[in-house]
Design an enzyme around this catalytic site. Structure first.
Site, PDB file in Angstrom:
ATOM      1  N   HIS A 363       0.797  -1.234   0.000  1.00 22.66           N
ATOM      2  CA  HIS A 363       0.000   0.000   0.000  1.00 22.66           C
ATOM      3  C   HIS A 363       0.821   1.271   0.000  1.00 22.66           C
ATOM      4  CE1 HIS A 363      -3.936  -1.915   0.945  1.00 22.66           C
ATOM      5  NE2 HIS A 363      -3.158  -2.813   1.531  1.00 22.66           N
ATOM      6  N   LYS A 556      -7.981  14.201   4.689  1.00 24.68           N
ATOM      7  CA  LYS A 556      -7.175  12.982   4.697  1.00 24.68           C
ATOM      8  C   LYS A 556      -6.094  13.185   5.742  1.00 24.68           C
ATOM      9  CE  LYS A 556      -6.420  13.869   0.186  1.00 24.68           C
ATOM     10  NZ  LYS A 556      -6.533  12.781  -0.779  1.00 24.68           N
ATOM     11  N   ARG A 557      -5.335  12.107   6.059  1.00 22.65           N
ATOM     12  CA  ARG A 557      -4.231  12.285   6.997  1.00 22.65           C
ATOM     13  C   ARG A 557      -3.326  13.423   6.524  1.00 22.65           C
ATOM     14  NH1 ARG A 557      -3.579   8.563  11.343  1.00 22.65           N
ATOM     15  NH2 ARG A 557      -1.631   9.666  11.663  1.00 22.65           N
ATOM     16  N   LYS A 562       1.135  14.395   0.737  1.00 20.79           N
ATOM     17  CA  LYS A 562      -0.235  14.706   0.291  1.00 20.79           C
ATOM     18  C   LYS A 562      -0.411  16.207   0.015  1.00 20.79           C
ATOM     19  CE  LYS A 562      -2.201  10.855   3.008  1.00 20.79           C
ATOM     20  NZ  LYS A 562      -2.925   9.963   2.067  1.00 20.79           N
ATOM     21  N   THR A 667      -8.472   6.688  -1.885  1.00 23.01           N
ATOM     22  CA  THR A 667      -9.825   6.129  -2.025  1.00 23.01           C
ATOM     23  C   THR A 667     -10.861   7.222  -1.783  1.00 23.01           C
ATOM     24  OG1 THR A 667      -9.549   5.325   0.242  1.00 23.01           O
ATOM     25  CG2 THR A 667      -9.370   3.706  -1.526  1.00 23.01           C
ATOM     26  N   LYS A 671     -14.724   8.422  -3.453  1.00 25.28           N
ATOM     27  CA  LYS A 671     -15.931   8.772  -2.673  1.00 25.28           C
ATOM     28  C   LYS A 671     -16.484  10.120  -3.113  1.00 25.28           C
ATOM     29  CE  LYS A 671     -13.878   6.166   1.053  1.00 25.28           C
ATOM     30  NZ  LYS A 671     -12.944   6.223   2.182  1.00 25.28           N
TER      31      LYS A 671
HETATM   32  C1  26W Z   1       4.395   0.870   9.819  1.00 28.51           C
HETATM   33  C2  26W Z   1       3.693   2.169   9.720  1.00 28.51           C
HETATM   34  C3  26W Z   1       2.709   2.182   8.624  1.00 28.51           C
HETATM   35  C4  26W Z   1       1.360   2.284   8.905  1.00 28.51           C
HETATM   36  C5  26W Z   1       0.440   2.282   7.897  1.00 28.51           C
HETATM   37  C6  26W Z   1       3.122   2.065   7.307  1.00 28.51           C
HETATM   38  C7  26W Z   1       2.200   2.054   6.312  1.00 28.51           C
HETATM   39  C8  26W Z   1       0.861   2.160   6.596  1.00 28.51           C
HETATM   40  C9  26W Z   1      -0.153   2.112   5.505  1.00 28.51           C
HETATM   41  C10 26W Z   1       0.227   1.062   4.480  1.00 28.51           C
HETATM   42  C11 26W Z   1      -0.352   3.445   4.894  1.00 28.51           C
HETATM   43  C12 26W Z   1      -1.627   3.528   4.139  1.00 28.51           C
HETATM   44  O1  26W Z   1      -2.685   3.624   4.717  1.00 28.51           O
HETATM   45  N1  26W Z   1      -1.552   3.503   2.821  1.00 28.51           N
HETATM   46  C13 26W Z   1      -2.690   3.870   2.012  1.00 28.51           C
HETATM   47  O2  26W Z   1      -3.400   2.732   1.585  1.00 28.51           O
HETATM   48  C14 26W Z   1      -4.576   3.081   0.890  1.00 28.51           C
HETATM   49  C15 26W Z   1      -5.343   1.810   0.580  1.00 28.51           C
HETATM   50  O3  26W Z   1      -4.676   1.050  -0.351  1.00 28.51           O
HETATM   51  C16 26W Z   1      -4.225   3.861  -0.368  1.00 28.51           C
HETATM   52  O4  26W Z   1      -5.415   4.269  -0.992  1.00 28.51           O
HETATM   53  C17 26W Z   1      -3.391   5.088  -0.022  1.00 28.51           C
HETATM   54  O5  26W Z   1      -2.952   5.718  -1.194  1.00 28.51           O
HETATM   55  C18 26W Z   1      -2.207   4.671   0.827  1.00 28.51           C
HETATM   56  O6  26W Z   1      -1.505   5.814   1.294  1.00 28.51           O
END
Ligand code: 26W
Length: 824
Positions: A363, A556-557, A562, A667, A671
């Protein structure tokens, strides 16, 4: 033999009402005379869940009987939001409930808003998992979600003097949607050592001994499908001390403190969701969480498989496990351990089962988000697993060497162990080696992982191991629930709610794109949604916004990639432009409300500074008489799923403006468009596929392309770095202390001017400003604007998470739905 319990059908509002009253007076032990909204929420939920439970049990029985392949979705995050509205809509009882509640003196919206969000996730990854659960149930896949039952979900955000303040989110006070399974408890081992010996046949045996045990207790959450008898299960694990309340021996010997401390330590494992999104910090407790959850889930999955008494080689025909990012990668190692150490399979046979079972979804390509665990840390916590990882790596590297005998560098590059100080386990590499398929979440992203971070693995395994499954969203929550009037209008033109199960039916709306009457209703609904948001803004910030203004939204975050900073710099530029305008010029400008929302990770100082700047700009702009209605700047506090349901339907334009190549998919872009809003965005993530589907003339794209990013960064660092003049004006204004002490914003400016502008804000700024001007112009022609939004909605069918789940099922899981006798 007993007579089967028949849940209430809720055929009439009276029937529903009487069940609510029964729960108020018995389950809650209260009188209807002092039934407030909290109690009414509780009783309504309890009435509804009685019905869910029956369908849930029947679904499980059906799955057990059919004994088909099951899908297990392992995710550290499930960002579910509220359950009541969703449950009512999915079982088709909202109207009945509404009438019943009205008769008791309650408005259903007030009851719905009593519920605390289940906020067990950070952002995109967690919400995607929640949409997938909805789709898997709605499509009748025999599927389970497995996660952690955090006592504290993502923190609640408060804005104090323009700064983010984090408040713990204790959400479990009253949660009617979970069922503790005190009989489903798994012992989870940590620490200890590995003892090796040879058995009578001279076979080497490894035993993991000693250390400590923590108990994992299952809590189940029913996941009702939309208009189907399928109700699947989300199983969340909660940690508990193995010795019960506390250690009585220690207690009796007078060591009261350490007796309680052990309990505390055990319960800490599932206490809190890590609030980092896209940032890896390598904390021991996080690794404990990961193993705890993975080990409990695999124990459960293996136990269920063993009940069928099938031979082990049939395991991959019965079980598909999808890894939501690398967070559950230890599951690969744990299954191998179960098969070789406990079930005594040969290594190769076990490993073939393991790799056929797992699929891994990536992701993110951000290097700081890729998980690595230090070898000493893992050695201490999971000694047996570390040995197995080394063995997996050994066999893998041997196979690579056989295939590419002359490429010595390759071995170091693909090794699961990074030869750093200390050594690190690269979790993404382990996930690739241990899975049969690896997928990205949008076309560009899936191409990028093949050409960058996983390039060498394409060489080693061939391109077929890598695939794309573009993300999707559930139209049930993100259209039908969040935007009921729009859903009703669509239903009235497409032959009912069927479109929610086959989103391509939206295509039928194309013929109304120029229909005067239809457009009028369409526009009225958008306006009403903006009024609803304006009301929320007034209540929470005190600022009055004009619902006729162009609502420009970025929620968003908060993250540098971003580029909320680019948005707020653009707002400052707009402010300066307005200040320099003549009254005539002002009359021609479309009034705008710039709306921001999102949480910053508590330790992410730069993101917090962005929030501070947004609020500081708002404080000045919103009180400037020269500006009036022409510009308002709003920061919506504590953005979460339930707030999104109010915000998303109210947008005219939403911003998805990440540096090209950084946002895996996004995503919320889907929406917003599905709710009749247009997009201003970069050629990044799913924006590209949205453009392909809805047409170039219906989206405002700008900025440099992904393939240009690397060169630009290089120029910044080693060539001439010229900052955009309009952006320099913005910086000059900040330096004049117009938005408060300029010093507080130095880091933001200096990241661009002095530190290479890694996210290319300056490179894209001119293109951004120009495109925003195009948006202003386009908005003036409301008639054309509305046509664009209708055509866009009509062409969004592709982005249903149902399509997405069917693609996973076909290309990764090799499973089919198990349809109940009759769909409702
Ligand atoms: C280890 C810390 C950490 C925590 C969360 C690393 C990475 C993440 C996630 C993978 C980050 C995340 O939420 N990625 C998002 O995933 C969505 C669903 O696929 C995508 O639509 C977003 O673009 C992406 O940033």
């Amino acid at each position: 033999a007993w007579k089967k319990f028949q849940p209430k059908e809720f055929a009439t509002p009276e029937e529903f009402e009487s069940e609510v009253v029964r729960h108020v007076e018995t389950t809650l032990a209260r009188s209807m005379f002092n039934c407030d909204e909290t109690a009414a929420y509780a009783a309504t939920s309890l009435a509804l869940r009685d019905r869910l439970i029956m369908e849930w049990n029947q679904t499980q029985q059906r799955h057990t009987f059919a004994d088909n392949k099951r899908i297990y979705y392992l995710s550290l995050e499930f960002l579910m939001g509220r359950a009541l509205d969703n449950a009512m809509l999915n079982v088709g009882k909202k109207e009945v409930a509404k009438e019943g509640l009205l008769d008791l003196g309650f408005r259903i919206e007030d009851i719905i808003s009593q519920e605390h969000d289940a906020a067990l996730g950070n952002g995109g990854l967690g919400r995607l998992a929640a949409c997938f659960l909805d789709s898997m149930a709605s499509l009748n896949y025999p599927a389970w979600g497995y996660g952690l039952r955090y006592r504290y979900g993502i923190f609640k955000q408060e804005i104090v003097d323009g700064y983010q303040v984090e408040v713990p989110d204790y959400w479990l006070d009253f949660n009617p949607w979970e069922f503790p399974r005190h009989d489903i408890v798994v012992d989870i081992q940590f620490f200890g050592h590995v003892r090796k010996y040879e058995d009578d046949d001279g076979k080497p045996i490894s035993v993991w001994e000693g250390g400590e045990i923590v108990k994992a207790v299952a809590y189940d959450v029913p996941i009702p499908g939309f208009k189907t008898a399928t109700t699947n299960n989300l199983r969340l694990w909660s940690s508990k001390a193995a010795s019960g309340e506390f250690d009585f021996q220690k207690f009796n010997s007078g060591d009261y403190e350490s007796a309680v401390a052990e309990t505390q330590r055990a319960e800490t494992i599932s206490a809190v969701l890590y609030p980092n999104d896209n940032l890896e910090r390598g904390k021991e407790l996080r690794l404990k969480q990961q193993y705890f959850w993975v080990a409990a889930s695999l124990y459960d999955i293996v136990r269920r498989f063993k009940k069928s008494k099938r031979p082990w080689n049939e395991f991959p025909d019965q079980v598909a496990i999808q890894l939501n990012d690398t967070h559950p990668t230890l599951a690969i190692v744990e299954l191998q351990r179960i098969l070789i150490d406990l079930e005594k399979l040969e290594w190769d046979e076990a490993w073939s089962i393991v790799t056929k079972t797992f699929g891994y979804t990536n992701h993110t390509v951000l290097p700081e988000a890729l998980e690595k665990w230090s070898v000493p840390l893992m050695q201490n916590l999971l000694p047996r697993h570390l040995l197995i990882i080394y063995e997996i790596n050994l066999y893998f590297l041997q196979s690579v060497e056989r295939k590419f005998p002359k490429d010595r560098d390759l071995l170091g590059r693909v090794s699961i162990i990074e030869e750093s100080q200390p050594k690190m386990v690269r979790m993404a590499f382990l996930a690739i080696v241990g899975s049969h398929k690896v997928n990205g979440v949008a076309e560009l992203h899936s191409d990028l992982i093949k050409s960058t971070i996983f390039k060498d693995f394409v060489k080693v395994f061939g391109p077929d191991k890598f695939t794309n499954v573009t993300n999707g969203i559930t139209p049930r929550r993100w259209l039908h629930q969040a935007n009921p009037r729009l859903s009703e209008l669509i239903a009235s033109k497409t032959g009912g709610l069927g479109y929610l199960k086959d989103l391509n039916i939206l295509n039928e709306l194309e013929k109304y794109a120029d229909d005067k009457e239809f457009k009028k209703e369409w526009a009225e609904i958008k306006y009403a949604n903006k009024v609803r948001l304006a009301k929320h803004i007034k209540e929470t910030t005190g600022v009055t916004v004009n619902p006729a203004a162009l609502f420009d939204i970025q929620v968003k975050r908060i993250h540098e990639y971003k580029r909320q900073q680019m948005n707020i710099f653009g707002v400052i530029h707009r402010y300066l432009t307005i200040k320099a305008m003549t009254p005539e010029e002002k009359k021609k400008l479309a009034p705008r409300v710039s709306i921001f929302g999102g949480k910053a990770a508590p330790g992410y100082w730069m993101a917090k500074t962005i929030i501070h700047l947004i609020n500081s700009v708002g404080a000045v702009v919103n009180n400037d008489k020269d500006v009036g209605d022409l510009l308002k700047v709003i920061f919506v506090e504590d953005y979460n799923v339930s707030k999104a349901e109010i915000i998303v339907p109210a947008s005219d334009i939403s911003e998805h403006i990440s540096t090209a190549g950084t946002e895996a998919s996004g995503t919320s872009n889907m929406k917003f468009v599905l709710n009749g809003g247009l997009i201003i965005g970069t050629c990044d993530g799913a924006n590209i596929e949205i453009t392909r589907e809805i047409g170039e003339s219906n989206i405002f794209l700008f900025g440099n392309l992904a393939e240009e990013v690397e060169d630009l960064r290089h120029t910044h660092n080693y060539g001439e770095h010229i900052i955009d003049p309009a952006l320099l004006q913005v910086f000059a204004e900040i330096r004049k202390n117009t938005f408060g002490d300029a010093e507080s914003f130095t880091a933001l400016v200096s990241a661009i001017e002095d530190h290479g502008d890694y996210y290319l804000v300056s490179d894209d700024f001119n293109s951004y400003i120009q495109t925003q001007a195009l948006v202003d112009e386009a908005y003036k022609n409301q008639d054309e604007w509305i046509t664009k939004t209708i055509l866009s909605v009509a062409r969004m069918g592709f982005f249903s998470s149902d399509r997405c789940i069917n693609e996973y099922a076909e290309s990764i899981w090799n499973t089919e739905p198990l349809n109940p006798e009759e769909d409702k």
